[in-house]
Design an enzyme around this catalytic site. Structure first.
Site, PDB file in Angstrom:
ATOM      1  N   HIS A 153     -10.374   2.202  -1.499  1.00 29.25           N
ATOM      2  CA  HIS A 153     -10.603   1.845  -0.099  1.00 29.25           C
ATOM      3  C   HIS A 153     -11.365   0.524  -0.087  1.00 29.25           C
ATOM      4  O   HIS A 153     -12.427   0.391   0.506  1.00 29.25           O
ATOM      5  CB  HIS A 153     -11.362   2.953   0.638  1.00 29.25           C
ATOM      6  CG  HIS A 153     -10.703   3.329   1.927  1.00 29.25           C
ATOM      7  ND1 HIS A 153     -11.378   3.547   3.093  1.00 29.25           N
ATOM      8  CD2 HIS A 153      -9.392   3.519   2.235  1.00 29.25           C
ATOM      9  CE1 HIS A 153     -10.541   3.860   4.065  1.00 29.25           C
ATOM     10  NE2 HIS A 153      -9.321   3.847   3.562  1.00 29.25           N
ATOM     11  N   HIS A 212       0.817  -1.208   0.000  1.00 30.65           N
ATOM     12  CA  HIS A 212       0.000   0.000   0.000  1.00 30.65           C
ATOM     13  C   HIS A 212       0.854   1.262   0.000  1.00 30.65           C
ATOM     14  O   HIS A 212       0.504   2.252  -0.641  1.00 30.65           O
ATOM     15  CB  HIS A 212      -0.912  -0.013   1.229  1.00 30.65           C
ATOM     16  CG  HIS A 212      -2.053   0.946   1.144  1.00 30.65           C
ATOM     17  ND1 HIS A 212      -3.172   0.713   0.380  1.00 30.65           N
ATOM     18  CD2 HIS A 212      -2.246   2.155   1.728  1.00 30.65           C
ATOM     19  CE1 HIS A 212      -4.014   1.728   0.496  1.00 30.65           C
ATOM     20  NE2 HIS A 212      -3.478   2.616   1.310  1.00 30.65           N
ATOM     21  N   HIS A 223     -10.457  -2.913   0.815  1.00 29.11           N
ATOM     22  CA  HIS A 223     -10.482  -3.836   1.947  1.00 29.11           C
ATOM     23  C   HIS A 223     -11.315  -3.282   3.111  1.00 29.11           C
ATOM     24  O   HIS A 223     -12.159  -3.995   3.656  1.00 29.11           O
ATOM     25  CB  HIS A 223      -9.054  -4.151   2.405  1.00 29.11           C
ATOM     26  CG  HIS A 223      -8.255  -4.931   1.412  1.00 29.11           C
ATOM     27  ND1 HIS A 223      -7.769  -4.368   0.251  1.00 29.11           N
ATOM     28  CD2 HIS A 223      -7.843  -6.225   1.396  1.00 29.11           C
ATOM     29  CE1 HIS A 223      -7.107  -5.287  -0.433  1.00 29.11           C
ATOM     30  NE2 HIS A 223      -7.142  -6.423   0.234  1.00 29.11           N
TER      31      HIS A 223
END
Length: 759
Positions: free
Chosen positions: A92, A46, A94
């Site tokens: 966004h 990420h 998860h």
């Protein structure tokens, strides 16, 4: 006493054994638990892009309008006359699957902060959403929660959600996608960046207090889901849009002073990521004094303070001596504000707590020195058989009208009115084209004569099925369709952002999909002159080994000038001529029709000739600007028949009920191949237009000048969609099926549910 770092603790932090060995080599010692936590988030997919960075470097990122490319909080492009636009798209995914309302809401909050951190006032948002099979027990729950979260946050912020797309496919059953896009406006000469410059300058914390919410959110977003997904609910952040509104106004006021040297949103990995990234960009070190961080909860440890992802927070490097100016403005807006550190020349990132140093790390290994992987790649083993599929052997529907009704009721194609009615798309009165069309058009909300006639066209989209069957071609289609949508409203494409959603990059076929999609986006962007100025990568979108379709969402920005001369997607006047700019090939590979009617997801996506595509777009763009057209609508999912149906019925209902929300048409289509293939095939580079009869000759001449084919189909009028020799259906019936597609999903869920949140 220092906690020993065991292999189990390393694994819990999402680090591979070989990555931990690299940490030991960088430090020459064993890290503390706090330092391990810092490496864990900064080396996550990420934050580090460790699997994707080598491929992303191939994107075209510069151009005459680019003021800021990738590497900052958002990209910035020049709109002319001293004005610029900052924009970005982020995922966004998860968090939204675990806790749909808060996951989606904080996704909106995060992308808004990315944009106003650049010095821009956000004026418009879009989103691209993916959910599982409509019949899956969790789909309706996720759909309702995500849409409510997006609307709840954006509406409170006063930023209109002006468009987007929603699609459904079984591959998203265990992993929905929430991709949020925001654009803001700023002076071209006042861009703010996330850099820690000026040794000795104070580092200031601004915004909401820090709590324990969201700790290790970045690490969670870099892993697959499994049966323990519900246990990850505490890693989802909780948003407060009213606090964010105060933060927005305070930041915009600060930008009018000379106090701000650099500013960074505390997003993924919170205070750690924002401070490390600022130090890295500035080529400096940073000392943080965690005792000074405003806390919401008692007993928080340095580890928790550094890794918290509490929302609505900014990290700001102020000019030395300007601390009180910053403090006074922030307190005016009722925000917490504190000096929590200093810029240093050490090249090291240090965290202090109660007089002791709890983390002392070199900046470079946390940023540019993070791992970069050239992962193995191989085409998906199922593709040869899928490409060999022969659609000609399939039976043709006995009733093409009934097939069209079934397609229109498919939630991916059906009206998204249920979705956008929950978004305030009229706030600030910036919309020039209402939601539901091909591209959103927003007027620039600035009071300046030079800007009065400028508008911005916005489009997001991708076809995941195309990208699975041919990642390179599918990604090119995504860019081409966004550009085509912008052409339909008279816009000139400027630049793109992207949100690259894929499965597990450690699987060679997934890494190949990623690399091919990046290559396709890059080549298409070079062809259209639309550099990639910002973006986001979301990997590990898998649940128990089942990955999503490759979904490289593209968000494109175009300039509409004059904004008064734009175009809608719907037929307007009886008697208008209907024409198709493009050709009829009947390509059904990867189509919605093939999936809906025959249960097949096979073949190859339609061929894409970029020269033809540009000619079609230029024809329509010039025709819109010349005022020749009544309507222009891209042919995409569902093909020509669906485009005709949508053009008949995408009307606003008059408040007085003086006329119905639809109008019919009668057309004659040449059928070079099977009728169902021509009607429902998703051939590339096609735009359906309508225009007054007196403009027809000029339009044909314009198309010839641009090198685009035009096929005259028929005329607007009546109350039926009539395709000679194929089907005749009342538009009222089409509209009923189309408008009920998504509400039907929710009704099915309510009928058999009885639980609020299915497992």
């Amino acid at each position: 006493m220092t906690e020993p770092i065991t292999p189990e603790i390393v694994a819990q932090h999402g680090l591979k054994p070989e990555e931990y060995q690299r940490i030991l080599e960088h430090l020459g010692r064993t890290p503390t638990l706090t330092e391990l936590g810092v490496f864990s988030v900064m080396w996550s997919e990420h934050c580090s892009y460790k699997s994707s960075r080598v491929h992303l470097k191939t994107f075209p990122t510069s151009g005459p309008r680019v003021l800021q490319g990738p590497g900052e909080n958002a990209g910035v492009v020049d709109l002319g006359d001293g004005l610029a636009a900052a924009f970005k798209m982020e995922s966004h995914n998860h968090p939204s699957y675990i806790e749909p309302y808060q996951g989606a809401a904080t996704g909106v909050g995060g992308i808004l902060r990315d944009v106003f951190t650049m010095g821009a006032r956000p004026i418009a948002s879009l989103n691209a959403l993916r959910f599982g099979d409509p019949s899956h027990p969790r789909t309706a729950y996720l759909l309702e929660g995500v849409v409510a979260g997006i609307g709840g946050y954006g509406n409170c912020m006063g930023v209109p959600t002006v468009g987007g797309e929603v699609a459904f496919h079984p591959s998203y059953n265990g992993n929905c996608l929430v991709n949020a896009f925001t654009l803001g406006i700023l002076p071209a000469d006042k861009i703010f960046r996330g850099t820690a410059a000026g040794v000795g300058n104070p580092v200031m914390y601004v915004g909401a207090k820090t709590g324990r919410d969201g700790i290790h959110g970045a690490t969670m977003a870099s892993a697959e889901f499994d049966a323990s997904t519900e246990e990850k609910r505490p890693t989802v952040q909780v948003g407060d849009p009213f606090m964010e509104k105060l933060l927005l106004e305070a930041c915009l006021e600060l930008f009018q002073t000379d106090a701000v040297v650099g500013i960074q949103d505390m997003g993924a990995a919170g205070l750690t990521s924002s401070s490390v990234e600022m130090a890295g960009r500035g080529g400096n070190g940073l000392d943080l004094f965690l005792d000074q961080v405003p806390l919401r909860e008692e007993g928080m440890t340095p580890y928790e303070i550094l890794l918290s992802e509490s929302q609505e927070r900014m990290l700001l490097v102020a000019a030395e001596g300007k601390e009180e100016l910053v403090r006074s403005i922030c307190e005016k807006w009722d925000l917490d504000v504190a000096v929590i550190g200093r810029v240093t020349a050490s090249g090291r990132w240090r965290a202090h707590w109660r007089g002791a140093v709890v983390a002392d790390l070199p900046v470079d290994p946390l940023t540019e020195g993070a791992p970069k992987y050239h992962r193995p790649m191989a085409p998906h083993p199922a593709l040869p058989a899928l490409h060999a599929f022969d659609a000609a052997a399939l039976p043709e529907p006995a009733d093409l009208g009934a097939a069209l009704l079934r397609l229109l009721a498919r939630p991916t194609i059906a009206s998204k009115e249920w979705v956008y009615r929950q978004y305030d798309h009229m706030v600030r009165l910036v919309g020039a084209v209402r939601p539901g069309g091909d591209a959103a058009v927003v007027r620039l909300a600035v009071s300046h004569d030079a800007h009065a006639h400028k508008g911005i066209a916005l489009s997001v989209g991708v076809n995941g099925r195309f990208c699975f069957l041919d990642p390179y071609l599918g990604a090119m289609h995504a860019v081409a369709e966004c550009a085509r949508n912008i052409a339909c409203v008279g816009g000139e494409p400027i630049a793109i952002t992207d949100c690259l959603n894929f499965g597990n990059p450690e699987k060679p076929e997934i890494m190949w999909q990623f690399a091919e999609c990046v290559r396709g986006i890059g080549d298409a962007c070079r062809a259209f002159g639309t550099p990639v100025v910002s973006g986001n990568v979301s990997l590990y979108n898998e649940t128990e080994g089942q990955g999503i379709l490759p979904t490289p969402t593209v968000g494109m920005v175009g300039l509409v000038e004059p904004v008064e001369r734009t175009c809608h997607s719907t037929f307007r006047d009886a008697g208008d001529v209907i024409a198709l700019v493009g050709s009829l090939q009947g390509e059904v590979g990867g189509s919605e029709y093939l999936s809906a009617e025959h249960g097949k997801e096979a073949g190859r996506p339609p061929a894409l000739d970029l020269a033809r595509e540009k000619a079609v777009q230029e024809t329509v763009r010039r025709a819109v600007r010349a005022g020749l057209l009544s309507s222009a609508h891209d042919c995409s999912e569902g093909g020509l028949a669906v485009a005709l149906a949508e053009s008949c019925m995408m009307h606003e209902v008059p408040a007085d009920g003086s006329k119905p929300a639809w109008i019919g048409c009668a057309v004659r289509i040449p059928f070079p191949v099977r009728k169902d293939f021509v009607l429902f095939g998703e051939d590339a580079s096609r735009i359906l237009v309508s225009l007054p009869k007196e403009n027809a000759a000029r339009f044909v001449d314009l198309a010839q000048q641009c090198g685009a084919p035009v096929i005259r189909l028929g005329a607007v009028g009546g109350d039926r969609l009539e395709i000679q020799g194929a089907l005749s259906v009342p538009v009222e019936d089409l509209a009923r099926a189309w408008r009920d597609g998504i509400p039907a999903v929710l009704r099915r869920d309510a009928a058999h549910a009885g639980t609020t949140a299915p497992a």
